[in-house]
Design an enzyme around this catalytic site. Structure first.
Site, PDB file in Angstrom:
ATOM      1  N   THR A 182       4.987  -4.638   0.129  1.00 49.03           N
ATOM      2  CA  THR A 182       6.051  -3.951   0.860  1.00 49.03           C
ATOM      3  C   THR A 182       5.480  -2.896   1.797  1.00 49.03           C
ATOM      4  O   THR A 182       5.985  -2.672   2.894  1.00 49.03           O
ATOM      5  CB  THR A 182       7.018  -3.296  -0.150  1.00 49.03           C
ATOM      6  OG1 THR A 182       7.525  -4.324  -1.001  1.00 49.03           O
ATOM      7  CG2 THR A 182       8.176  -2.613   0.541  1.00 49.03           C
ATOM      8  N   THR A 232       3.683  -3.552  -5.035  1.00 45.20           N
ATOM      9  CA  THR A 232       3.850  -2.814  -6.293  1.00 45.20           C
ATOM     10  C   THR A 232       4.059  -3.737  -7.495  1.00 45.20           C
ATOM     11  O   THR A 232       3.821  -3.329  -8.633  1.00 45.20           O
ATOM     12  CB  THR A 232       5.050  -1.845  -6.211  1.00 45.20           C
ATOM     13  OG1 THR A 232       6.223  -2.608  -5.909  1.00 45.20           O
ATOM     14  CG2 THR A 232       4.830  -0.797  -5.140  1.00 45.20           C
ATOM     15  N   ASP A 233       4.488  -4.984  -7.238  1.00 48.96           N
ATOM     16  CA  ASP A 233       4.871  -5.864  -8.357  1.00 48.96           C
ATOM     17  C   ASP A 233       3.749  -6.054  -9.371  1.00 48.96           C
ATOM     18  O   ASP A 233       3.982  -6.006 -10.576  1.00 48.96           O
ATOM     19  CB  ASP A 233       5.321  -7.232  -7.835  1.00 48.96           C
ATOM     20  CG  ASP A 233       6.823  -7.282  -7.606  1.00 48.96           C
ATOM     21  OD1 ASP A 233       7.382  -6.231  -7.246  1.00 48.96           O
ATOM     22  OD2 ASP A 233       7.425  -8.359  -7.784  1.00 48.96           O
ATOM     23  N   LYS A 263       4.581  -0.108 -14.012  1.00 46.85           N
ATOM     24  CA  LYS A 263       5.780  -0.082 -13.173  1.00 46.85           C
ATOM     25  C   LYS A 263       6.987  -0.156 -14.096  1.00 46.85           C
ATOM     26  O   LYS A 263       7.254  -1.195 -14.693  1.00 46.85           O
ATOM     27  CB  LYS A 263       5.782  -1.251 -12.186  1.00 46.85           C
ATOM     28  CG  LYS A 263       6.933  -1.186 -11.174  1.00 46.85           C
ATOM     29  CD  LYS A 263       6.866  -2.289 -10.121  1.00 46.85           C
ATOM     30  CE  LYS A 263       8.008  -2.132  -9.118  1.00 46.85           C
ATOM     31  NZ  LYS A 263       8.020  -3.191  -8.098  1.00 46.85           N
TER      32      LYS A 263
END
Lengths: 428, 428
Positions: free
Chosen positions: A103, A179-180, A258
């Site tokens: 992203t 970020t995943d 996360k």
């Protein structure tokens, strides 16, 4: 100063209003927006212009909805920012920005609302002109993938690239990353590059860089400051620490997770505070955090024949048999509580162990220690040869198992590696 | 007043010192302990006596280390507690205490330090005499298992037992349960008994009932007060809200998760505060919590052919093929971020869907919404027929899938059930 990236109606609009990239403007649309006209990137449509608001966020404004645009006085500081962003200053520290996609390197298509990972590292750098005030940033694109598509082979490419810069002139390296799966990559780098002599910051964003409320700019600025000012070697994940913009957390690679799908402060150090917190005028170190000291001997190999299994009521033990029969070399169990599974699993675990499969126990609670000596269930599993992994978080344990299997000669050596603290994966 | 449970040296010690069960005493050992002599349970050794401290915790004191025992004045209140605990008061509300085992129904063996699940519900009740001040407690043992050994067939037994009391005279029902899989059982009861007309509190403890610092007594007292004072029908998990003893949280069944291996406040409502908090002098309702209203039609069936898979870099898609080929009827994916998996999974997911396997998407972030329309990855998966499950927590989604598969005629009806809010499993 060019009208970089603008074409068609957008270019016409700016030209007719005598507005240039970098101008401070006030735009009257649904609301009145004050900010700086930003460059647009290739493939962009010609119906929007991009404004950087005072908050640091970029916003796309539709031409048809703009009633009026007024040129405001461009401040001296802003002029300086714009000047420096186009002229490297040799006196500043040098930072390398590697982009892998995600992203943070994405733009939103204002027509469809869809997000695609299309920004180059250079564009990413250019979208945060403040960076050029504090460092000379060189950029390099490794790949442009959302991180859910990154595999252990990508970890290897990133690690090898970092290794190639281990004795370079860079003061630190930023890895822009989705970020995943950022925590998985962070752990993979922490194990394969244990003892790496330079500070590395994995930086992502929960909202794309050209979007209002993007966290990309602030995370990048904080990461750059952290690399330059602290010089703490090792792998960190640098993301928002809370929902406002006043604290950015530098989390140690193997202890971060996360924990929210969309919040900007989704990343949390498990079982304690972040290693460092970047504030407006200071960078604060957590007093409990110690940089692990280790000779740098890169071991950039992974064996992905490892299955992560979360235990739950009704889980069929045949899944463990399947792993054993299919040639898996390791199983990480997310057990319940202190590190338990139901008795119905015992026979399959015994068979797996007899076939040389490493079985490590973590907890699906995520926080807290695995302690397998408290209850019968735990002692039974210890007797079957299950290895308790303390408070290593399950995802870190999975990556470490892939790494330890590929970097040991036999199962004794592998088990020894798993119990040893290589990269602060056990915390107290 | 008997010397219930004491034998051999323990009985001799008490008799020779003219001390009875329920006496307030001061014991000089390594420290000076003040408390009430508690009954012992069958199978206990004769080297210890059990003292309930003022804090509410029980402690086992070794006879050989006791230097002196002094009888203190037994207070009027304590006498009343002891009197009532042996004589039911017909004016008090009636509560049913079902025991399934777990730490709350366990005792520690002071010789070995091992914990075994051996307390009957009656003993558990007797170990918290304060309960008899506020309610008449009837007790019943369903089974004596650590909850890691409970299976969907145990969920059915608990649900059927609760159903048999749905129109009984009880004001509420406590289910004493191990903490390891308590959230799974809670969800199973919430779906299978949706609309249950009485309040039900699942109560566990992180430390065994006869142990110093056990949370069992306070959780049981808070649960009893909650059932009696609030009358909120539905299934709740009642456990410590923080690390001190001043707040006990009543968490709604489908929104709760065990987030720490050992802390007494391990259970947390995900994405918001607990539904109710029991304090010393009040019970406070969260203003956002609404009791779901639903006609009570028990549907006590589960199909456990559901696989929970956490996606990670390097996961081999053959695991999904294995599930399809082995007759699994549902797969719950713990995807990354907003609900993603890598492209390497797509073919196996497509094959599973073609074979009629339900595939639901949750997030391994645990907190936050799955949103599969933001990125290409999510849209691809929607196109493959993956069903996004909002902010349902993965463990709840797993249990709901087992329940929906067993209580629907075809896959359309099943998918409809999965998207419908049955028991507050989606929160806003």
């Amino acid at each position: 100063m060019s009208q970089f990236g603008y074409k068609g109606k957008g270019l016409e609009f700016l030209t007719s209003n005598k507005i240039e990239i970098g101008n401070q403007v006030k735009i009257h649309a649904d609301l009145i927006y004050s900010g700086v006209i930003m460059p647009r990137y290739e493939h962009s449509d010609d119906h929007h212009i991009v404004l950087k608001l005072k908050s640091g966020y970029n916003i796309g404004l539709e031409l048809d909805k703009i009633k009026k645009i007024e040129l405001e006085t461009t401040s001296a500081i802003k002029k300086e920012v714009i000047r420096r962003s186009s002229q490297p200053n040799p006196k500043l520290p040098k930072i390398l920005l590697l982009s892998t996609g995600g992203t943070i390197a994405s733009r939103i298509d204002y027509r469809t609302g869809a997000v695609t990972p299309a920004l180059t590292a250079a564009e990413l750098n250019a979208s945060v002109p403040e960076l050029s005030i504090i460092a000379n940033i060189d950029t390099e694109v490794l790949f442009s993938e959302y991180s859910e598509n990154l595999l252990p082979e990508h970890w290897i490419k990133i690690a090898e690239k970092l290794d190639s810069y281990s004795t370079s002139e860079y003061d630190g390296i930023i890895v822009a990353h989705g970020t995943d799966t950022m925590q998985y990559t962070a752990s993979a780098l922490a194990f394969s590059l244990a003892g790496f002599p330079k500070p590395v910051a994995l930086v992502g964003s929960q909202r794309s860089s050209d979007r209002p409320s993007s966290d990309a700019a602030l995370n990048l600025i904080a990461a750059t400051r952290f690399l330059i000012e602290i010089h703490s070697p090792g792998i960190f994940v640098v993301m928002h620490n809370n929902s406002s913009d006043d604290e950015i957390a530098c989390n140690w690679a193997t202890r971060v997770r996360k924990n929210h799908t969309s919040r900007r402060d989704a990343f949390k150090t498990i079982g304690g505070p972040p290693a460092y917190i970047v504030k407006a005028n200071s960078i604060e170190k957590d007093k409990m955090f110690d940089i692990p000291k280790r000779e740098y001997v890169p071991k950039i190999k992974f064996d992905s024949r490892v299955l992560l299994i979360k235990y739950y009521p009704g889980l069929d033990s045949k899944v463990i048999d399947y792993a054993t029969d299919s040639g898996y070399r390791g199983i990480i169990i997310e057990g319940t509580g202190l590190g338990h599974v139901g008795k119905t699993m015992y026979a399959a675990i015994e068979k797996a162990k007899k076939n040389g499969v490493f079985i490590g126990m973590t907890s699906q609670c995520i926080d807290g220690m695995v302690r397998m000596t408290v209850y019968d269930s735990g002692r039974d599993l210890l007797n079957l040869g299950v290895i308790p992994l303390g408070n290593m978080i399950p995802e870190t344990a999975l990556v470490k198992t892939m790494w330890a299997l590929a970097n040991s000669k036999n199962s004794d050596e592998m088990t020894k590696l798993m119990k040893e603290s290589i990269a602060l994966e056990f915390s107290d």
